[in-house]
Motif scaffolding. Structure first.
Motif, PDB file in Angstrom:
ATOM      1  N   SER A 187       0.827  -1.219   0.000  1.00  0.00           N
ATOM      2  CA  SER A 187       0.000   0.000   0.000  1.00  0.00           C
ATOM      3  C   SER A 187       0.857   1.262   0.000  1.00  0.00           C
ATOM      4  CB  SER A 187      -0.910   0.002   1.234  1.00  0.00           C
ATOM      5  OG  SER A 187      -0.126   0.170   2.394  1.00  0.00           O
ATOM      6  N   PRO A 188       0.289   2.395  -0.459  1.00  0.00           N
ATOM      7  CA  PRO A 188       1.021   3.657  -0.377  1.00  0.00           C
ATOM      8  C   PRO A 188       1.328   3.987   1.081  1.00  0.00           C
ATOM      9  CG  PRO A 188      -1.075   3.932  -1.553  1.00  0.00           C
ATOM     10  CD  PRO A 188      -1.076   2.555  -0.980  1.00  0.00           C
ATOM     11  N   ARG A 189       2.441   4.668   1.319  1.00  0.00           N
ATOM     12  CA  ARG A 189       2.752   5.104   2.695  1.00  0.00           C
ATOM     13  C   ARG A 189       2.121   6.457   2.925  1.00  0.00           C
ATOM     14  NH1 ARG A 189       8.128   2.711   4.996  1.00  0.00           N
ATOM     15  NH2 ARG A 189       7.389   3.854   6.798  1.00  0.00           N
ATOM     16  N   PHE A 190       1.609   6.660   4.101  1.00  0.00           N
ATOM     17  CA  PHE A 190       1.085   7.993   4.425  1.00  0.00           C
ATOM     18  C   PHE A 190       1.679   8.433   5.764  1.00  0.00           C
ATOM     19  CE2 PHE A 190      -2.118   4.920   5.960  1.00  0.00           C
ATOM     20  CZ  PHE A 190      -2.270   5.319   7.275  1.00  0.00           C
ATOM     21  N   PRO A 191       1.789   9.762   5.970  1.00  0.00           N
ATOM     22  CA  PRO A 191       2.425  10.235   7.194  1.00  0.00           C
ATOM     23  C   PRO A 191       1.529  10.069   8.423  1.00  0.00           C
ATOM     24  CG  PRO A 191       1.721  12.095   5.863  1.00  0.00           C
ATOM     25  CD  PRO A 191       1.425  10.863   5.062  1.00  0.00           C
ATOM     26  N   ILE A 192       2.141   9.676   9.534  1.00  0.00           N
ATOM     27  CA  ILE A 192       1.435   9.563  10.812  1.00  0.00           C
ATOM     28  C   ILE A 192       2.154  10.472  11.818  1.00  0.00           C
ATOM     29  CG2 ILE A 192       0.742   8.021  12.691  1.00  0.00           C
ATOM     30  CD1 ILE A 192       0.790   5.717  10.676  1.00  0.00           C
ATOM     31  N   PHE A 193       1.418  11.469  12.305  1.00  0.00           N
ATOM     32  CA  PHE A 193       1.988  12.445  13.237  1.00  0.00           C
ATOM     33  C   PHE A 193       1.454  12.166  14.632  1.00  0.00           C
ATOM     34  CE2 PHE A 193       1.138  14.294   9.102  1.00  0.00           C
ATOM     35  CZ  PHE A 193       2.348  14.866   8.737  1.00  0.00           C
ATOM     36  N   HIS A 199       0.397   8.338  24.552  1.00  0.00           N
ATOM     37  CA  HIS A 199       0.331   7.208  25.478  1.00  0.00           C
ATOM     38  C   HIS A 199       0.920   5.966  24.820  1.00  0.00           C
ATOM     39  CE1 HIS A 199      -1.608   4.196  28.190  1.00  0.00           C
ATOM     40  NE2 HIS A 199      -1.485   5.176  29.067  1.00  0.00           N
ATOM     41  N   THR A 200       1.570   5.167  25.621  1.00  0.00           N
ATOM     42  CA  THR A 200       2.289   4.002  25.099  1.00  0.00           C
ATOM     43  C   THR A 200       1.364   3.020  24.353  1.00  0.00           C
ATOM     44  OG1 THR A 200       3.572   2.096  25.792  1.00  0.00           O
ATOM     45  CG2 THR A 200       2.129   3.018  27.442  1.00  0.00           C
ATOM     46  N   THR A 201       0.079   2.991  24.729  1.00  0.00           N
ATOM     47  CA  THR A 201      -0.832   2.049  24.083  1.00  0.00           C
ATOM     48  C   THR A 201      -1.164   2.461  22.642  1.00  0.00           C
ATOM     49  OG1 THR A 201      -2.724   3.223  25.017  1.00  0.00           O
ATOM     50  CG2 THR A 201      -1.921   1.324  26.250  1.00  0.00           C
ATOM     51  N   ILE A 202      -0.963   3.739  22.311  1.00  0.00           N
ATOM     52  CA  ILE A 202      -1.177   4.182  20.934  1.00  0.00           C
ATOM     53  C   ILE A 202      -0.106   3.545  20.030  1.00  0.00           C
ATOM     54  CG2 ILE A 202      -0.916   6.216  19.425  1.00  0.00           C
ATOM     55  CD1 ILE A 202      -3.680   6.088  20.613  1.00  0.00           C
ATOM     56  N   TYR A 203       1.129   3.478  20.547  1.00  0.00           N
ATOM     57  CA  TYR A 203       2.198   2.822  19.773  1.00  0.00           C
ATOM     58  C   TYR A 203       1.878   1.348  19.586  1.00  0.00           C
ATOM     59  CZ  TYR A 203       4.864   7.075  20.520  1.00  0.00           C
ATOM     60  OH  TYR A 203       5.263   8.369  20.533  1.00  0.00           O
ATOM     61  N   ALA A 204       1.293   0.744  20.622  1.00  0.00           N
ATOM     62  CA  ALA A 204       0.920  -0.670  20.512  1.00  0.00           C
ATOM     63  C   ALA A 204      -0.142  -0.836  19.432  1.00  0.00           C
ATOM     64  CB  ALA A 204       0.413  -1.182  21.858  1.00  0.00           C
ATOM     65  N   ALA A 205      -1.169   0.021  19.461  1.00  0.00           N
ATOM     66  CA  ALA A 205      -2.253  -0.082  18.474  1.00  0.00           C
ATOM     67  C   ALA A 205      -1.683   0.088  17.061  1.00  0.00           C
ATOM     68  CB  ALA A 205      -3.324   0.964  18.760  1.00  0.00           C
ATOM     69  N   LEU A 206      -0.783   1.064  16.890  1.00  0.00           N
ATOM     70  CA  LEU A 206      -0.194   1.280  15.572  1.00  0.00           C
ATOM     71  C   LEU A 206       0.609   0.059  15.135  1.00  0.00           C
ATOM     72  CD1 LEU A 206       0.879   5.021  15.969  1.00  0.00           C
ATOM     73  CD2 LEU A 206      -0.812   4.142  14.349  1.00  0.00           C
ATOM     74  N   ARG A 207       1.301  -0.545  16.078  1.00  0.00           N
ATOM     75  CA  ARG A 207       2.102  -1.731  15.752  1.00  0.00           C
ATOM     76  C   ARG A 207       1.199  -2.881  15.304  1.00  0.00           C
ATOM     77  NH1 ARG A 207       4.448  -2.581  20.666  1.00  0.00           N
ATOM     78  NH2 ARG A 207       3.483  -4.610  20.925  1.00  0.00           N
ATOM     79  N   LEU A 209      -1.411  -2.633  13.807  1.00  0.00           N
ATOM     80  CA  LEU A 209      -1.956  -2.277  12.495  1.00  0.00           C
ATOM     81  C   LEU A 209      -0.887  -2.234  11.409  1.00  0.00           C
ATOM     82  CD1 LEU A 209      -4.404   0.470  13.777  1.00  0.00           C
ATOM     83  CD2 LEU A 209      -5.086  -1.626  12.591  1.00  0.00           C
ATOM     84  N   GLY A 210       0.326  -2.588  11.769  1.00  0.00           N
ATOM     85  CA  GLY A 210       1.379  -2.657  10.756  1.00  0.00           C
ATOM     86  C   GLY A 210       2.238  -1.409  10.638  1.00  0.00           C
ATOM     87  N   PHE A 211       2.137  -0.489  11.615  1.00  0.00           N
ATOM     88  CA  PHE A 211       2.943   0.730  11.557  1.00  0.00           C
ATOM     89  C   PHE A 211       4.000   0.710  12.662  1.00  0.00           C
ATOM     90  CE2 PHE A 211      -1.344   1.984  10.032  1.00  0.00           C
ATOM     91  CZ  PHE A 211      -1.014   2.222   8.704  1.00  0.00           C
ATOM     92  N   GLY A 212       5.251   0.585  12.268  1.00  0.00           N
ATOM     93  CA  GLY A 212       6.347   0.529  13.251  1.00  0.00           C
ATOM     94  C   GLY A 212       6.769   1.920  13.692  1.00  0.00           C
ATOM     95  N   ARG A 213       7.516   1.963  14.782  1.00  0.00           N
ATOM     96  CA  ARG A 213       7.924   3.242  15.380  1.00  0.00           C
ATOM     97  C   ARG A 213       8.723   4.126  14.432  1.00  0.00           C
ATOM     98  NH1 ARG A 213       8.285   4.405  21.162  1.00  0.00           N
ATOM     99  NH2 ARG A 213       7.172   2.756  22.244  1.00  0.00           N
ATOM    100  N   ARG A 214       9.619   3.508  13.643  1.00  0.00           N
ATOM    101  CA  ARG A 214      10.507   4.329  12.813  1.00  0.00           C
ATOM    102  C   ARG A 214       9.754   5.105  11.745  1.00  0.00           C
ATOM    103  NH1 ARG A 214      15.316   1.445  13.858  1.00  0.00           N
ATOM    104  NH2 ARG A 214      14.639  -0.423  12.766  1.00  0.00           N
ATOM    105  N   GLY A 215       8.588   4.618  11.355  1.00  0.00           N
ATOM    106  CA  GLY A 215       7.831   5.303  10.303  1.00  0.00           C
ATOM    107  C   GLY A 215       6.988   6.468  10.817  1.00  0.00           C
ATOM    108  N   LEU A 216       7.001   6.695  12.129  1.00  0.00           N
ATOM    109  CA  LEU A 216       6.109   7.716  12.688  1.00  0.00           C
ATOM    110  C   LEU A 216       6.817   9.069  12.777  1.00  0.00           C
ATOM    111  CD1 LEU A 216       4.764   5.535  15.646  1.00  0.00           C
ATOM    112  CD2 LEU A 216       3.829   5.739  13.321  1.00  0.00           C
TER     113      LEU A 216
END
Ligand SMILES: *Cc1c(COP(=O)(O)O)cnc(C)c1O
Length: 480
Positions: A187-193, A199-207, A209-216
Motif C-alpha cells: 500500500s502507499p505510505r502515508f504520514p502519521i503524526f 500514550h504508550t498504548t497508541i504505539y501498541a495499536a499502531l504496531r 496495524l502494521g505501523f512501526g515506530r521508525r515510520g512515525l
C-alpha cells in the motif's frame, strides 16, 4: 418476566436441589461482594499477600474431582482476598483506574447470569438495543457528533486500535487503495503524526496495524505534555497528506489537553484524519463547569475518539468506547461478513460490526445502567468532584517549600516532585510502607515524580486533608 412450563423439572428432585444451590450460591456471592465493598474504605489499599502466599492458596495439582460450586467460590474468596488491590477505595491514586460503580457491578452480574452473546442482534436483541441507546447517551454526554458510531471495546487500547483501523482504511481509500482487497504490504505510505508524549498504548495499536515506530513522525510537546501545534504545522507542511494525526485529551501525568481546534484545522488543510486518545481526559467535556469543558474545545471536530468506560465513568472492567464519525469507515474496518451476519441497517444494530470481536460479553448493559443511575448531572459531579479534589490537594502541597507540582493542574492528575529525584523516591517509599494510601512513582521528562490520579471513589473533605497532611509529614520526616 417470562415463565416456562417447569412441571416436569420441578418433579425432578435433582433439579430442585440445584435450584436451592443456585440461590444460596448467588446470595452468598452477593453478600461477599457487599462485605468487600463496605470494608474497602477502611482496609489498606495494598495487596497484603506475597506471590508465594497467593500461589499456595490458588495452587495445587489439577483437582481430580470437583467440589460444589459454593465450595469453589468460597475458595476463590479466600485465595483472592490477600491479593486484591483497593482500586475501589478512595485511597488509591497510583494509576488512572476507575472504581467499578455499584450499578455497573450489579448490571455486570446480570449480564453474566443472562449469559448473552452480544455479537449480533439476533443473539441478544436486548444488548444490541441497550448499546444503541447507551451509545447515543455517550455521544450526548461527550458532546460528539450524533451521527458517529460507537463500538464497545475492552478498554481504550482496543478502542484506539479500532479507531485507527478505521482511519487506516479510509486514508488509504483517499489514495485510491482498497486495504480490504489488497492488504497493507504494497500500500502507499502515508504520514502519521503523533506527539512524543502520546500514550504508550497508541504505539501498541499502531504496531498491531502494521505501523512501526521508525515510520512515525514525532511532534514536539510543551512543558505540560501538550502537542506543540506549531511544530505539527511545520511537519505537516513538509510531509503532505492525506495522513493521520493523533492528538490527546488528558496527558497521563498532567491531564493536559492538546489544542484540538488548531490541530483539526491543520489536518483538514491536507485532508488528514484526526484521532483523539481521550481515555480519561475526554470526560472533561461532560463537566458541569464551563472552563473545564472548554479545555477540550474543538475535540468534536476530530474524526475518531478512543475513550474509557472503566476509568472516569466507573464502569467495571473491562470497558472502552471506539467512536468514529464516519460510521461506514468504522464498519468497513471491523465488520465480519458471513451469510448469517447482516449489516446494521438490515436488522438492527450489529454490535460486532464496531469491534474486533464477534462473541463477547454484553458490555453495554453496565454502561447503560451507570448512566441511567447517574444522569447527566451525576456524571458531571463525578468529573468535577475529581478535578476539585486534585486542585485542593495540589494547592495544599504546593504551599510547602520543597514540594513542586511540576505542571499546571488541568484535571484530576497531579505529578509532584520533592527537592530532588532521591527525595521524591524516598517520599514515595515512606508512603508505600505506611500502607494507608496507594501511590506510585513515574518518570516524566527525566524526573522522578509522585503521581496522584483522582479518578476512583470520591474522597470526603477530611480524607483530602489527611492525604495532604500525610504526604507533607512523609516529606518532613525525611528532611528532619
Ligand atoms: C489508560 C489510557 C489508555 C489505555 O487504556 P486501557 O483502558 O488501559 O486500555 C490510553 N490512553 C490514555 C491517555 C490512558 O490514560
Amino acid at each position: 418476566m417470562q415463565t416456562h412450563d417447569c412441571g416436569k423439572l420441578n418433579s425432578d428432585k435433582e433439579a430442585k436441589l440445584s435450584d436451592l444451590e443456585l440461590e444460596t450460591l448467588f446470595s452468598f456471592t452477593a453478600e461477599e461482594a457487599a462485605a468487600y465493598r463496605k470494608s474497602a474504605g477502611s482496609n489498606s489499599p495494598y495487596a497484603k499477600g506475597s506471590r508465594d502466599e497467593l500461589r499456595a492458596g490458588f495452587g495445587g495439582p489439577l483437582p481430580e474431582h470437583g467440589v460444589s460450586n459454593r465450595t469453589a467460590i468460597e475458595a476463590l474468596v479466600r485465595n483472592a482476598g490477600p491479593g486484591l488491590v483497593g482500586t475501589v477505595s478512595p485511597a488509591a491514586f497510583g494509576w488512572v483506574m476507575g472504581g467499578s460503580h455499584p450499578a455497573g457491578v450489579a448490571a455486570d452480574w446480570l449480564t453474566s447470569a443472562w449469559g448473552q452473546n452480544a455479537g449480533i442482534f439476533q443473539t441478544t436483541p436486548a444488548s444490541a438495543v441497550a448499546e444503541e441507546v447507551a451509545a447515543s447517551w455517550l455521544l450526548d454526554l461527550l458532546g460528539l457528533p450524533s451521527e458517529a458510531s460507537v463500538g464497545f471495546t475492552t478498554g481504550a487500547t482496543m478502542a484506539g486500535f479500532t479507531c485507527l483501523a478505521a482511519a487506516r482504511g479510509e486514508i488509504l481509500r483517499r489514495y485510491g487503495w482498497d486495504i480490504d482487497a489488497d492488504g497493507l504490504a504494497q500500500s502507499p505510505r502515508f504520514p502519521i503524526f503523533l506527539s512524543e508524549e502520546a500514550h504508550t498504548t497508541i504505539y501498541a495499536a499502531l504496531r498491531y496495524l502494521g505501523f512501526g515506530r521508525r515510520g512515525l513522525i514525532a511532534v514536539k510537546s510543551d512543558e505540560d505534555g501538550r502537542m506543540d501545534a506549531s511544530d505539527l504545522e511545520a511537519k505537516i507542511r513538509s510531509a503532505p497528506g492525506p495522513g493521520l494525526v493523533i492528538a490527546q485529551a488528558g496527558h497521563i501525568n498532567s491531564g493536559a489537553m492538546d489544542d484540538f481546534s488548531r490541530i483539526c484545522a491543520l489536518a483538514q488543510e491536507n485532508n488528514s484524519w484526526v484521532h483523539v486518545d481521550g481515555a480519561f481526559g475526554l470526560w472533561a467535556r461532560a463537566s458541569g463547569v464551563n472552563e473545564r469543558r472548554n479545555l477540550c474545545k474543538g475535540a468534536d471536530q476530530a474524526d475518531s475518539w478512543s475513550v474509557d468506560g472503566h476509568k472516569w465513568l466507573q464502569v467495571p472492567y473491562d470497558c472502552g468506547y471506539a467512536i468514529v464519525r464516519d460510521a461506514d469507515a468504522h464498519q468497513r474496518a471491523m465488520s465480519i461478513t458471513a451469510s448469517y451476519l447482516n449489516r446494521d441497517s438490515e436488522d438492527g444494530r450489529i454490535p460486532s460490526a464496531y469491534v474486533p470481536e464477534l462473541s463477547r460479553r454484553a458490555r453495554g448493559f453496565a454502561t447503560w445502567s451507570i448512566i441511567k443511575a447517574l444522569g447527566r448531572t451525576g456524571v458531571a459531579e463525578l468529573v468535577d468532584g475529581a478535578c476539585d479534589t486534585a486542585y485542593e490537594i495540589a494547592e495544599s502541597l504546593a504551599a510547602v517549600s520543597g514540594i513542586e507540582i511540576i505542571h499546571k493542574v488541568f484535571l484530576n492528575q497531579i505529578a509532584l516532585s520533592f527537592d530532588d529525584d532521591t527525595m521524591t523516591q524516598n517520599v514515595i517509599e515512606v508512603l508505600q510502607e505506611q500502607g494507608k494510601w496507594f501511590v506510585k512513582g513515574a518518570v516524566w521528562k527525566g524526573r522522578n515524580v509522585l503521581r496522584l490520579s483522582f479518578i476512583s471513589a470520591p474522597m470526603t473533605d477530611s480524607q483530602k486533608r489527611e492525604l495532604a497532611e500525610d504526604i507533607i509529614a512523609a516529606y518532613k520526616s525525611l528532611t528532619a
